[in-house]
Design a protein around this motif. Structure first.
Motif, PDB file in Angstrom:
ATOM      1  N   ARG A 146      34.490  23.923  37.456  1.00  0.00           N
ATOM      2  CA  ARG A 146      35.028  24.530  38.662  1.00  0.00           C
ATOM      3  C   ARG A 146      35.482  25.966  38.410  1.00  0.00           C
ATOM      4  O   ARG A 146      35.834  26.347  37.301  1.00  0.00           O
ATOM      5  CB  ARG A 146      36.187  23.705  39.226  1.00  0.00           C
ATOM      6  CG  ARG A 146      35.817  22.294  39.648  1.00  0.00           C
ATOM      7  CD  ARG A 146      34.452  22.191  40.285  1.00  0.00           C
ATOM      8  NE  ARG A 146      34.264  20.946  41.004  1.00  0.00           N
ATOM      9  CZ  ARG A 146      33.097  20.467  41.389  1.00  0.00           C
ATOM     10  NH1 ARG A 146      31.987  21.121  41.113  1.00  0.00           N
ATOM     11  NH2 ARG A 146      33.013  19.338  42.053  1.00  0.00           N
ATOM     12  N   PHE A 147      35.486  26.754  39.490  1.00  0.00           N
ATOM     13  CA  PHE A 147      35.856  28.161  39.420  1.00  0.00           C
ATOM     14  C   PHE A 147      37.295  28.379  39.874  1.00  0.00           C
ATOM     15  O   PHE A 147      37.825  27.621  40.688  1.00  0.00           O
ATOM     16  CB  PHE A 147      34.930  28.992  40.314  1.00  0.00           C
ATOM     17  CG  PHE A 147      33.589  29.295  39.707  1.00  0.00           C
ATOM     18  CD1 PHE A 147      33.338  30.520  39.117  1.00  0.00           C
ATOM     19  CD2 PHE A 147      32.576  28.338  39.717  1.00  0.00           C
ATOM     20  CE1 PHE A 147      32.097  30.803  38.561  1.00  0.00           C
ATOM     21  CE2 PHE A 147      31.334  28.617  39.166  1.00  0.00           C
ATOM     22  CZ  PHE A 147      31.089  29.849  38.586  1.00  0.00           C
ATOM     23  N   VAL A 148      37.879  29.441  39.360  1.00  0.00           N
ATOM     24  CA  VAL A 148      39.187  29.912  39.818  1.00  0.00           C
ATOM     25  C   VAL A 148      38.970  31.276  40.460  1.00  0.00           C
ATOM     26  O   VAL A 148      38.464  32.208  39.809  1.00  0.00           O
ATOM     27  CB  VAL A 148      40.198  30.035  38.660  1.00  0.00           C
ATOM     28  CG1 VAL A 148      41.520  30.599  39.174  1.00  0.00           C
ATOM     29  CG2 VAL A 148      40.416  28.671  38.002  1.00  0.00           C
ATOM     30  N   TYR A 149      39.328  31.394  41.724  1.00  0.00           N
ATOM     31  CA  TYR A 149      39.283  32.662  42.451  1.00  0.00           C
ATOM     32  C   TYR A 149      40.717  33.173  42.579  1.00  0.00           C
ATOM     33  O   TYR A 149      41.630  32.398  42.873  1.00  0.00           O
ATOM     34  CB  TYR A 149      38.687  32.472  43.847  1.00  0.00           C
ATOM     35  CG  TYR A 149      37.218  32.142  43.869  1.00  0.00           C
ATOM     36  CD1 TYR A 149      36.255  33.116  44.161  1.00  0.00           C
ATOM     37  CD2 TYR A 149      36.770  30.852  43.598  1.00  0.00           C
ATOM     38  CE1 TYR A 149      34.899  32.811  44.184  1.00  0.00           C
ATOM     39  CE2 TYR A 149      35.417  30.535  43.615  1.00  0.00           C
ATOM     40  CZ  TYR A 149      34.489  31.512  43.909  1.00  0.00           C
ATOM     41  OH  TYR A 149      33.153  31.210  43.935  1.00  0.00           O
ATOM     42  N   ASN A 150      40.902  34.460  42.375  1.00  0.00           N
ATOM     43  CA  ASN A 150      42.244  35.029  42.526  1.00  0.00           C
ATOM     44  C   ASN A 150      42.175  36.288  43.386  1.00  0.00           C
ATOM     45  O   ASN A 150      41.519  37.261  43.012  1.00  0.00           O
ATOM     46  CB  ASN A 150      42.844  35.380  41.166  1.00  0.00           C
ATOM     47  CG  ASN A 150      44.230  35.984  41.304  1.00  0.00           C
ATOM     48  OD1 ASN A 150      45.135  35.372  41.850  1.00  0.00           O
ATOM     49  ND2 ASN A 150      44.401  37.202  40.826  1.00  0.00           N
ATOM     50  N   LEU A 151      42.832  36.235  44.542  1.00  0.00           N
ATOM     51  CA  LEU A 151      42.882  37.392  45.436  1.00  0.00           C
ATOM     52  C   LEU A 151      44.113  38.220  45.109  1.00  0.00           C
ATOM     53  O   LEU A 151      45.245  37.727  45.184  1.00  0.00           O
ATOM     54  CB  LEU A 151      42.930  36.932  46.893  1.00  0.00           C
ATOM     55  CG  LEU A 151      43.030  38.046  47.949  1.00  0.00           C
ATOM     56  CD1 LEU A 151      41.814  38.969  47.904  1.00  0.00           C
ATOM     57  CD2 LEU A 151      43.179  37.441  49.354  1.00  0.00           C
ATOM     58  N   ASP A 175      34.063  32.716  32.124  1.00  0.00           N
ATOM     59  CA  ASP A 175      33.021  32.901  33.126  1.00  0.00           C
ATOM     60  C   ASP A 175      33.245  32.038  34.363  1.00  0.00           C
ATOM     61  O   ASP A 175      32.430  32.037  35.288  1.00  0.00           O
ATOM     62  CB  ASP A 175      31.645  32.613  32.529  1.00  0.00           C
ATOM     63  CG  ASP A 175      31.561  31.243  31.863  1.00  0.00           C
ATOM     64  OD1 ASP A 175      32.562  30.502  31.877  1.00  0.00           O
ATOM     65  OD2 ASP A 175      30.482  30.912  31.327  1.00  0.00           O
ATOM     66  N   ASN A 176      34.361  31.305  34.395  1.00  0.00           N
ATOM     67  CA  ASN A 176      34.739  30.527  35.580  1.00  0.00           C
ATOM     68  C   ASN A 176      35.853  31.213  36.374  1.00  0.00           C
ATOM     69  O   ASN A 176      36.458  30.598  37.252  1.00  0.00           O
ATOM     70  CB  ASN A 176      35.184  29.117  35.178  1.00  0.00           C
ATOM     71  CG  ASN A 176      36.389  29.113  34.231  1.00  0.00           C
ATOM     72  OD1 ASN A 176      36.666  30.115  33.562  1.00  0.00           O
ATOM     73  ND2 ASN A 176      37.084  27.993  34.160  1.00  0.00           N
ATOM     74  N   LEU A 177      36.107  32.473  36.079  1.00  0.00           N
ATOM     75  CA  LEU A 177      37.147  33.246  36.763  1.00  0.00           C
ATOM     76  C   LEU A 177      36.511  34.354  37.599  1.00  0.00           C
ATOM     77  O   LEU A 177      35.735  35.161  37.080  1.00  0.00           O
ATOM     78  CB  LEU A 177      38.117  33.851  35.747  1.00  0.00           C
ATOM     79  CG  LEU A 177      39.168  34.823  36.291  1.00  0.00           C
ATOM     80  CD1 LEU A 177      40.074  34.148  37.311  1.00  0.00           C
ATOM     81  CD2 LEU A 177      39.995  35.409  35.141  1.00  0.00           C
ATOM     82  N   ILE A 178      36.835  34.368  38.890  1.00  0.00           N
ATOM     83  CA  ILE A 178      36.354  35.419  39.791  1.00  0.00           C
ATOM     84  C   ILE A 178      37.572  36.044  40.476  1.00  0.00           C
ATOM     85  O   ILE A 178      38.257  35.389  41.275  1.00  0.00           O
ATOM     86  CB  ILE A 178      35.382  34.862  40.848  1.00  0.00           C
ATOM     87  CG1 ILE A 178      34.160  34.239  40.159  1.00  0.00           C
ATOM     88  CG2 ILE A 178      34.949  35.972  41.808  1.00  0.00           C
ATOM     89  CD1 ILE A 178      33.180  33.578  41.108  1.00  0.00           C
ATOM     90  N   ALA A 179      37.862  37.281  40.135  1.00  0.00           N
ATOM     91  CA  ALA A 179      38.956  38.010  40.775  1.00  0.00           C
ATOM     92  C   ALA A 179      38.414  38.775  41.978  1.00  0.00           C
ATOM     93  O   ALA A 179      37.260  39.225  41.976  1.00  0.00           O
ATOM     94  CB  ALA A 179      39.610  38.972  39.786  1.00  0.00           C
ATOM     95  N   ILE A 180      39.237  38.891  43.002  1.00  0.00           N
ATOM     96  CA  ILE A 180      38.875  39.610  44.224  1.00  0.00           C
ATOM     97  C   ILE A 180      39.993  40.596  44.515  1.00  0.00           C
ATOM     98  O   ILE A 180      41.153  40.194  44.630  1.00  0.00           O
ATOM     99  CB  ILE A 180      38.723  38.651  45.428  1.00  0.00           C
ATOM    100  CG1 ILE A 180      37.791  37.476  45.093  1.00  0.00           C
ATOM    101  CG2 ILE A 180      38.234  39.400  46.659  1.00  0.00           C
ATOM    102  CD1 ILE A 180      37.977  36.295  46.035  1.00  0.00           C
ATOM    103  N   VAL A 181      39.683  41.861  44.625  1.00  0.00           N
ATOM    104  CA  VAL A 181      40.695  42.878  44.952  1.00  0.00           C
ATOM    105  C   VAL A 181      40.521  43.304  46.405  1.00  0.00           C
ATOM    106  O   VAL A 181      39.442  43.738  46.808  1.00  0.00           O
ATOM    107  CB  VAL A 181      40.571  44.114  44.038  1.00  0.00           C
ATOM    108  CG1 VAL A 181      41.621  45.163  44.434  1.00  0.00           C
ATOM    109  CG2 VAL A 181      40.732  43.726  42.575  1.00  0.00           C
TER     110      VAL A 181
END
Length: 292
Positions: A146-151, A175-181
């Motif tokens: 599973r992925f972790v997204y962080n806004l 590689d399961n971490l997706i940051a969003i700015v």
């Protein structure tokens, strides 16, 4: 019912979800007559793509172990996330009218102990990415895919703890971490680039070892391409999507305000704002949903 990253929802349908998210946020803002509504309008497209294209979750089971995690580092954006959670069916539609009220599960600043689907209590800016790193590492050690997204916000890029997390994520090959700015160039003290400039963020994050993209955060087609690319990348490193958004998007009289970080909207202006959002959707060939 569950949402899956494998579902290729059409851009048109994603745009309709974004339209609904904006209306949910405005309806909640009208309850208190104030709030971080500019951010909610600006980030609605990002949230629509997150919840209806990227994330895997079960609306009826918010703590499902197999879910992707979506962390709201910027706790004052809670009204935006509540709107997305309502649209996704995680928070009941009827609770919209309780926003910010006593005993509500929708307090004005996001708290994980109150709200279904709220993974962390954000608000002390600069903490979210570090938590996301720990969560992503924990999932990896459990063998989860599973992925972790962080806004997070552009203002958080001025916090040292953000950059400590930015250094550690590539070290652990997350590689399961997706940051969003959400880069709206606004914060409490003025334009973010005036408070502490961040030139060439893509190059900066790439130098830290991230896969970085920068897109128009109000262009759903561009967001879909960026989110898909981040998820499908087959490289052992974290990913970040920098989204340039417009505060107050869809409501011209809010888009043009000089200061939109935290705003009061006059009572008669809430209806005007909703009418503007409806008109924008109709101009795109959509039909107004009067039930929202």
């Amino acid at each position: 019912m569950s949402a899956s990253a494998a579902v290729n929802m059409p851009v048109r349908q994603l745009a309709e979800h974004a339209y609904h998210i904006r209306k949910h946020a405005l309806r909640m803002g009208a309850v208190q007559g104030q709030g971080y509504i500019g951010q909610a309008l600006g980030v609605a497209d990002v949230l629509a793509v997150s919840y209806f294209r990227a994330l895997r979750y079960r609306p009826e089971e918010p703590q499902w172990e197999g879910r992707d995690r979506f962390l709201l580092s910027i706790g004052h954006y809670a009204i935006a996330l509540y709107a997305a959670l309502i649209e996704a069916g995680i928070v009941p539609f009827e609770e919209r009218e309780t926003y910010g009220s006593d005993d509500s599960r929708l307090p004005m600043s996001g708290m994980a102990s109150y709200t279904p689907g709220m993974e962390i209590s954000g608000g002390s800016l600069g903490q979210g990415l570090g938590i996301a790193v720990g969560m992503a590492l924990g999932l990896k050690r459990k063998g989860s895919d599973r992925f972790v997204y962080n806004l997070l916000s552009d203002g958080e890029l001025g916090e040292g703890s953000t950059w400590e997390a930015a250094m550690s994520a590539p070290h652990w090959k997350l590689d399961n971490l997706i940051a969003i700015v959400d880069f709206n160039n606004q914060q409490a003290d003025g334009p973010s680039m005036d408070v502490l400039g961040h030139p060439d963020l893509v190059a900066k994050f790439e130098a830290f070892g991230w896969h970085a993209q920068r897109v128009d955060g109000n262009d759903i087609e561009a967001l879909v391409a960026a989110f898909d690319a981040a998820r499908e990348l087959r490289e052992p490193r974290p990913r970040i999507i920098i989204c340039d958004t417009l505060m107050g998007r869809g409501v011209p009289f809010l888009e043009s305000r000089e200061k939109t970080h935290f705003i009061r909207v006059d009572e008669d202006e809430w209806d005007k704002a909703i009418a503007d959002v409806d008109a924008g959707w109709v101009a795109r060939g959509g039909a107004v949903n009067s039930a929202i």
